[in-house]
Enzyme design. Structure first.
Site, short mmCIF file in Angstrom:
data_model
loop_
_atom_site.label_atom_id
_atom_site.label_comp_id
_atom_site.label_asym_id
_atom_site.label_seq_id
_atom_site.Cartn_x
_atom_site.Cartn_y
_atom_site.Cartn_z
N ILE A 137 -9.14 6.76 -10.60
CA ILE A 137 -8.87 5.32 -10.42
C ILE A 137 -10.08 4.63 -9.80
O ILE A 137 -10.48 3.54 -10.22
CB ILE A 137 -7.60 5.11 -9.56
CG1 ILE A 137 -6.39 5.74 -10.26
CG2 ILE A 137 -7.35 3.60 -9.33
CD1 ILE A 137 -5.08 5.68 -9.47
N ASP B 257 -17.73 9.42 -1.99
CA ASP B 257 -16.80 10.42 -2.54
C ASP B 257 -17.35 11.80 -2.16
O ASP B 257 -18.57 12.02 -2.23
CB ASP B 257 -16.74 10.28 -4.06
CG ASP B 257 -15.50 10.92 -4.65
OD1 ASP B 257 -14.72 10.19 -5.30
OD2 ASP B 257 -15.29 12.14 -4.45
N ALA C 177 -4.70 2.44 -0.64
CA ALA C 177 -3.95 2.96 -1.79
C ALA C 177 -2.88 3.92 -1.29
O ALA C 177 -3.18 4.97 -0.73
CB ALA C 177 -4.89 3.67 -2.75
N TYR D 83 3.07 15.06 1.22
CA TYR D 83 2.24 14.03 0.60
C TYR D 83 2.83 12.65 0.90
O TYR D 83 2.13 11.75 1.39
CB TYR D 83 2.17 14.29 -0.91
CG TYR D 83 1.34 13.28 -1.68
CD1 TYR D 83 0.08 12.93 -1.24
CD2 TYR D 83 1.83 12.70 -2.84
CE1 TYR D 83 -0.69 12.01 -1.95
CE2 TYR D 83 1.08 11.79 -3.56
CZ TYR D 83 -0.18 11.44 -3.11
OH TYR D 83 -0.92 10.53 -3.81
#
Ligand code: UDP
Length: 329
Positions: free
Chosen positions: A21, A40, A126, A158
């Site tokens: 994404i 990242d 997010a 999660y």
């Protein structure tokens, strides 16, 4: 609330920007004329996702852990808005690496919010539709209860870790007036997504194109709503530019529901595949005692009212584009 921010930010920082994404978001923001910096650690992201962006003068990348605070502080300083997408993703990864999931999801968000607060920068956090858990009251609206399973079942770590991220972001907004937007992403698919971490559509497409059995877990009657990544990142950028979204939790997804069994049939048909469709018990697919969600459908009225659109692309068109991309790559 008042914000020092311009309504249309032009310098964005994306954590997890080499992910599926994140890299699509980077491409979209560049197409809007924005400058984009990504960070990242390539734990699940890949250089291949940003290869086509590397030569763009408005694009910069940095391969590092978000928890490298001095580095992140500098990147946050240079940005007007931070899209925090770095997280442990994919049900398989989460079940197999429970410590990493919790540490990454909670630790990275803590650092991002702390530094964004220090520099007074807007943050888009997010989150995930996983937080709704086993709630059967579809469609899921943002103020619905979260119904999670017991702590002995790893899957729920999660959802819990992301719920903590949400609480923390909303606390910064309430107590420190930090401009934050929490987005709950529903199943997002499209070109470039890997099936390595268990995601269903890329897995089915790979299986169908290689003639392997298409593995439907459980009885296949569980359903999801799949939205196309290009539409999802358009929504993220629009939410970042919408002052009314600050302090809000917003579902981002599609309302078109399909069962996993029907999805398998659709992939098989559109790929012209002779692969058999094979039902695999959950215990075999994941681990003993694994719990799945029977349905997951978003209420997208808040997204619609904030930015004026919701993801619309039909599932057949999405599947076709994924098949095309897979054949070409
Ligand atoms: N699934 C499946 N076969 C696979 C991978 C996933 O049947 O090879 C199922 C999975 O059990 C779930 C749905 O597809 O019911 C969506 O899975 P995914 O991991 O893509 O996303 P989730 O909605 O679970 O976060």
């Amino acid at each position: 609330m008042t914000s020092q921010l311009k309504p249309k930010p032009t310098r964005a920082l994306i954590t997890g920007g080499a992910g599926f994404i994140g890299s699509h978001l980077a491409g979209h923001l560049l197409s809007l004329g924005q400058r984009v910096q990504i960070i990242d650690d390539l734990s699940t992201g890949a250089m291949a996702n940003i290869e086509h962006l590397k030569d763009r003068p408005a694009f910069k990348y940095c391969i590092a852990d978000v928890r490298d605070e001095p580095l992140l502080a500098e990147l946050v300083d240079n940005a007007e808005v931070v899209y925090h997408l770095a997280a442990a993703v994919g049900v398989r990864l989460i079940v197999e690496s429970p410590v990493k999931t919790i540490e990454t999801n909670v630790g990275c968000t803590e650092v991002v919010l702390k530094l964004a607060n220090k520099k007074r920068k807007k943050v888009i956090i997010a989150s995930t539709s996983e937080v709704y858990g086993k709630n059967e009251l579809v469609p899921f609206a943002e103020d619905h209860d979260l119904v999670l399973g017991p702590t002995v079942k790893a899957r729920w770590a999660y959802a819990c870790s992301k719920a903590i991220d949400e609480f923390l972001a909303l606390a910064y907004h309430r107590a420190r007036k930090l401009p934050v937007v929490v987005v709950r992403l529903f199943n997002t698919v499209g070109p470039g997504q890997t099936g390595r971490y268990g995601m269903v559509l890329p897995t089915f497409v790979r299986q169908a194109l290689s003639g392997e059995p298409i593995t439907v877990f459980g009885d296949g009657n569980q359903s999801r709503c799949f939205s196309e990544v290009g539409e999802v990142v358009t929504a993220l950028a629009a939410l970042a530019a919408a002052p009314a979204a600050e302090g809000q939790v917003v579902n981002v997804g599609s309302r078109q529901e399909i069962s996993i069994k029907e999805l398998a049939k659709l992939v098989k048909k559109l790929a012209g595949s002779r692969s058999p469709i094979k039902l695999v018990p959950y215990e075999q697919a994941y681990a003993e005692g694994f719990e799945d969600m029977p349905r997951r459908v978003p209420d997208v009225s808040k997204l619609q009212s904030l930015v004026g659109f919701t993801p619309q692309m039909g599932i057949a068109e999405i599947v076709q584009s994924v098949i095309r991309h897979y054949r070409e790559s």
